[in-house]
Motif scaffolding. Structure first.
Motif, PDB file in Angstrom:
ATOM      1  N   ASP A 195       0.973  -1.155   0.155  1.00  0.00           N
ATOM      2  CA  ASP A 195       0.189   0.020   0.012  1.00  0.00           C
ATOM      3  C   ASP A 195       0.840   1.216  -0.299  1.00  0.00           C
ATOM      4  OD1 ASP A 195       1.006   0.434   2.654  1.00  0.00           O
ATOM      5  OD2 ASP A 195      -1.006  -0.525   3.588  1.00  0.00           O
ATOM      6  N   PHE A 196       0.127   2.264   0.315  1.00  0.00           N
ATOM      7  CA  PHE A 196       0.966   3.573   0.270  1.00  0.00           C
ATOM      8  C   PHE A 196       2.308   3.708   1.129  1.00  0.00           C
ATOM      9  CE2 PHE A 196       1.267   8.074   1.947  1.00  0.00           C
ATOM     10  CZ  PHE A 196       1.819   8.690   0.910  1.00  0.00           C
ATOM     11  N   LYS A 197       2.212   3.105   2.234  1.00  0.00           N
ATOM     12  CA  LYS A 197       3.521   2.996   3.191  1.00  0.00           C
ATOM     13  C   LYS A 197       4.460   1.768   3.267  1.00  0.00           C
ATOM     14  CE  LYS A 197       1.065   6.637   6.012  1.00  0.00           C
ATOM     15  NZ  LYS A 197       0.628   6.908   7.460  1.00  0.00           N
ATOM     16  N   ASN A 198       3.873   0.797   2.925  1.00  0.00           N
ATOM     17  CA  ASN A 198       4.620  -0.511   3.065  1.00  0.00           C
ATOM     18  C   ASN A 198       4.731  -1.338   1.760  1.00  0.00           C
ATOM     19  OD1 ASN A 198       3.880  -1.086   6.120  1.00  0.00           O
ATOM     20  ND2 ASN A 198       1.834  -0.219   5.198  1.00  0.00           N
ATOM     21  N   ASN A 199       6.071  -1.816   1.555  1.00  0.00           N
ATOM     22  CA  ASN A 199       6.495  -2.598   0.693  1.00  0.00           C
ATOM     23  C   ASN A 199       7.190  -3.951   0.850  1.00  0.00           C
ATOM     24  OD1 ASN A 199       9.339  -1.711  -0.188  1.00  0.00           O
ATOM     25  ND2 ASN A 199       8.398   0.033   0.057  1.00  0.00           N
ATOM     26  N   ILE A 200       7.476  -4.860   0.477  1.00  0.00           N
ATOM     27  CA  ILE A 200       8.256  -5.858   0.635  1.00  0.00           C
ATOM     28  C   ILE A 200       9.173  -6.415  -0.493  1.00  0.00           C
ATOM     29  CG2 ILE A 200       8.209  -8.349   1.025  1.00  0.00           C
ATOM     30  CD1 ILE A 200       5.815  -8.206   2.629  1.00  0.00           C
ATOM     31  N   GLN A 201      10.515  -6.566  -0.368  1.00  0.00           N
ATOM     32  CA  GLN A 201      11.285  -7.364  -1.567  1.00  0.00           C
ATOM     33  C   GLN A 201      11.473  -8.646  -1.044  1.00  0.00           C
ATOM     34  OE1 GLN A 201      14.626  -4.845  -2.810  1.00  0.00           O
ATOM     35  NE2 GLN A 201      13.491  -2.829  -2.060  1.00  0.00           N
ATOM     36  N   PHE A 202      11.411  -9.725  -1.662  1.00  0.00           N
ATOM     37  CA  PHE A 202      12.068 -10.935  -1.456  1.00  0.00           C
ATOM     38  C   PHE A 202      12.397 -11.740  -2.628  1.00  0.00           C
ATOM     39  CE2 PHE A 202       7.500 -11.217  -2.413  1.00  0.00           C
ATOM     40  CZ  PHE A 202       7.478 -12.475  -3.219  1.00  0.00           C
ATOM     41  N   ASP A 241       6.992   6.352   5.605  1.00  0.00           N
ATOM     42  CA  ASP A 241       6.110   7.855   6.133  1.00  0.00           C
ATOM     43  C   ASP A 241       7.014   9.038   5.759  1.00  0.00           C
ATOM     44  OD1 ASP A 241       3.576   8.969   6.374  1.00  0.00           O
ATOM     45  OD2 ASP A 241       3.871   8.759   8.621  1.00  0.00           O
ATOM     46  N   LEU A 242       7.824   8.989   4.864  1.00  0.00           N
ATOM     47  CA  LEU A 242       8.713  10.266   4.695  1.00  0.00           C
ATOM     48  C   LEU A 242       7.928  11.271   3.588  1.00  0.00           C
ATOM     49  CD1 LEU A 242      12.163   9.019   4.485  1.00  0.00           C
ATOM     50  CD2 LEU A 242      11.141   9.657   6.582  1.00  0.00           C
ATOM     51  N   ASP A 243       8.049  12.479   3.759  1.00  0.00           N
ATOM     52  CA  ASP A 243       7.718  13.506   2.933  1.00  0.00           C
ATOM     53  C   ASP A 243       8.841  14.425   2.472  1.00  0.00           C
ATOM     54  OD1 ASP A 243       6.102  15.061   1.301  1.00  0.00           O
ATOM     55  OD2 ASP A 243       5.050  16.092   2.909  1.00  0.00           O
ATOM     56  N   TYR A 244       8.903  14.735   1.308  1.00  0.00           N
ATOM     57  CA  TYR A 244      10.181  15.129   0.927  1.00  0.00           C
ATOM     58  C   TYR A 244       9.782  16.884   0.249  1.00  0.00           C
ATOM     59  CZ  TYR A 244      12.513  10.853   0.707  1.00  0.00           C
ATOM     60  OH  TYR A 244      12.954   9.614   1.043  1.00  0.00           O
ATOM     61  N   TYR A 245      10.387  17.800   0.358  1.00  0.00           N
ATOM     62  CA  TYR A 245      10.501  19.072  -0.049  1.00  0.00           C
ATOM     63  C   TYR A 245      11.908  19.239  -0.382  1.00  0.00           C
ATOM     64  CZ  TYR A 245       9.514  24.052  -0.826  1.00  0.00           C
ATOM     65  OH  TYR A 245       9.357  25.115  -1.659  1.00  0.00           O
ATOM     66  N   TYR A 246      12.243  19.031  -1.843  1.00  0.00           N
ATOM     67  CA  TYR A 246      13.612  19.081  -2.402  1.00  0.00           C
ATOM     68  C   TYR A 246      14.548  18.367  -1.371  1.00  0.00           C
ATOM     69  CZ  TYR A 246      11.669  22.475  -5.629  1.00  0.00           C
ATOM     70  OH  TYR A 246      10.988  23.180  -6.533  1.00  0.00           O
ATOM     71  N   HIS A 247      15.468  19.080  -0.833  1.00  0.00           N
ATOM     72  CA  HIS A 247      16.606  18.352  -0.001  1.00  0.00           C
ATOM     73  C   HIS A 247      16.022  18.314   1.431  1.00  0.00           C
ATOM     74  CE1 HIS A 247      17.329  22.803  -0.102  1.00  0.00           C
ATOM     75  NE2 HIS A 247      17.851  22.386   0.978  1.00  0.00           N
ATOM     76  N   TYR A 248      14.979  18.698   1.849  1.00  0.00           N
ATOM     77  CA  TYR A 248      14.359  18.447   3.076  1.00  0.00           C
ATOM     78  C   TYR A 248      13.547  17.187   3.186  1.00  0.00           C
ATOM     79  CZ  TYR A 248      15.698  23.685   3.687  1.00  0.00           C
ATOM     80  OH  TYR A 248      16.560  24.584   3.613  1.00  0.00           O
ATOM     81  N   ILE A 249      13.691  16.673   4.366  1.00  0.00           N
ATOM     82  CA  ILE A 249      12.837  15.458   4.672  1.00  0.00           C
ATOM     83  C   ILE A 249      12.114  15.539   5.840  1.00  0.00           C
ATOM     84  CG2 ILE A 249      13.037  12.689   4.863  1.00  0.00           C
ATOM     85  CD1 ILE A 249      15.793  13.109   3.282  1.00  0.00           C
TER      86      ILE A 249
END
Length: 420
Positions: A195-202, A241-249
């Motif tokens: 979903d929007f916040k969760n992902n898996i790699q295996f 659950d990160l939000d970016y504004y150019y180089h700010y996090i």
């Protein structure tokens, strides 16, 4: 008959209510040059014919700003007719064909370099394709391909091949020896966006490890030559659950890595290794950014010089040196305050002050090793970041770290991208 009238009334009321809702008549994407429009639309939950939901559009914008190809994104809503509205997605694209150039000194003070080229928006479809060549006294190379949305919005694939060689110190009996280490690997991973916040790699990695003695201490129970075929099962779970504004996090992120390695040899048993990275970022005022990473890791506690967690300048403690120790457990907290000293159009000069805390469990040791003074390292220092806002990950960093604990070292660490 009364029931039929009741049903008709409910249907008419529902239709009337729905007809008064704000409906998305079209989604228009502006500002893209290389990125394909269909790639952007596939990632959005805001679709033509859906109800207009500003909270959902905000989530879509955050999702877009996480992409390597997107420097910044925002949206506008315009009335079309009746209760229908157009949604305009404005995107500022990053330049994503990035050369990689690194210089450093090896354990024997030899000058080493690494050259690579990566496209983080290959064919304009949110795919990564790249390769590198490294010379550090030995030849190494790697090829990487990643397509997070290859099959659908939620499913993708990554394929990697690497032939890596380096001179590395191994520690045993309170002494060390230098070995030529070679790792030839083939890896395939399934990528799943839950979903929007969760992902898996295996997936699975087949690799061959070779160790050849070069110099230093020897012991009867440590081989001078080793050639092992191994298999690695990998799982990576990310909560983002990160939000970016150019180089700010701003926000919180957690990444869990789990690996199970199997092999058949007399010197290394099958083992588990797992670690979790917790990230916390906080905007402070207009120009400040507080950044934190806490890494906690453990592996099967084998008393072996081939322990998986390394104490190293470029990984965990700035100023400590290159591969100065290994362990079967690691706790590291990196914290720094980043402040924008100068910003003009595409260029940003950022300063930072940092402190790195670390502790290790010795191979075959106890959990009590973590709070033994000889295993605790603390480094602090200052640094600079030279940032291009229009090129993905175009951050050149340089840090000077000095030790605050007993018999500590000091030194300069530089590289591409933020330290974490």
């Amino acid at each position: 008959m009364k029931k039929l009238y009741a049903v008709l009334i409910v249907l008419l009321f529902s239709f009337s209510t729905f007809s008064q809702k704000k409906i998305v008549v079209d989604v228009k994407v502006k500002g893209i040059k290389k990125t394909k429009k269909e790639t952007v639309l596939k990632l959005l939950d805001t679709k033509r014919g859906n109800l207009l939901d500003s909270l959902q559009i905000e989530k879509d914008i955050i999702r877009l700003k996480r992409l390597p190809a997107v420097s910044h994104a925002y949206f506008q809503v315009f009335h079309s007719h009746e209760n229908y509205y157009n949604v305009f997605i404005h995107i500022e694209e990053n330049f994503t064909i990035i050369p990689e150039v690194n210089l450093w000194t090896t354990t024997n003070k030899r000058l080493a370099y690494k050259l690579g080229l990566y496209d983080y928006n290959f064919l304009g479809r949110n795919m990564t394709l790249g390769a590198f060549y490294q010379q550090n006294g030995f030849d190494s190379y790697g090829v990487n391909f990643k397509a997070p949305t290859l099959f659908s919005k939620h499913f993708g694939l990554a394929v990697n091949h690497q032939n890596w060689s380096s001179e590395e110190p191994l520690y045993f009996d309170d002494k060390s020896a230098n070995y030529k280490y070679q790792n030839i690997s083939y890896e395939i991973l399934a990528l799943c966006q839950i979903d929007f916040k969760n992902n898996i790699q295996f997936g699975i990695n087949f690799f061959k490890e070779r160790y050849n003695y070069l110099s230093g201490h020897t012991a009867s129970n440590v081989p001078q030559k080793l050639n092992i075929n191994k298999k690695l099962l990998k799982l990576v779970y990310t909560y983002d659950d990160l939000d970016y504004y150019y180089h700010y996090i701003d926000g919180f992120k957690s990444q869990f890595y789990g690996q199970y390695v199997t092999s058949k040899n007399a010197y290394q048993d099958d083992f588990l290794v797992a670690w979790n990275d917790l990230f916390y970022f906080k905007r402070i005022g207009e120009k400040g950014n507080w950044a934190n990473r806490l890494r906690v890791g453990l592996s099967s506690n084998l008393k072996s010089p081939f322990a998986p967690f390394a104490l190293d300048n470029n990984v965990n403690l700035r100023g400590v040196g290159i591969l100065v120790d290994r362990g079967t457990g690691s706790i590291v907290w990196n914290t720094e305050y980043r402040y924008t000293l100068f910003e003009k159009k595409w260029f940003v000069l950022q300063g930072n002050a940092f402190t790195d805390f670390g502790s290790w469990r010795e191979p075959g040791g106890d959990l009590s090793d973590f709070y033994q003074s000889e295993n605790i390292r603390v480094y602090s220092g200052i640094g600079l970041r030279f940032i291009n806002k229009k090129i993905f990950n175009a951050v050149f960093r340089i840090d000077y770290g000095f030790g605050l604990t007993k018999n500590a070292s000091k030194g300069i660490v530089f590289g591409i991208g933020q330290y974490f």
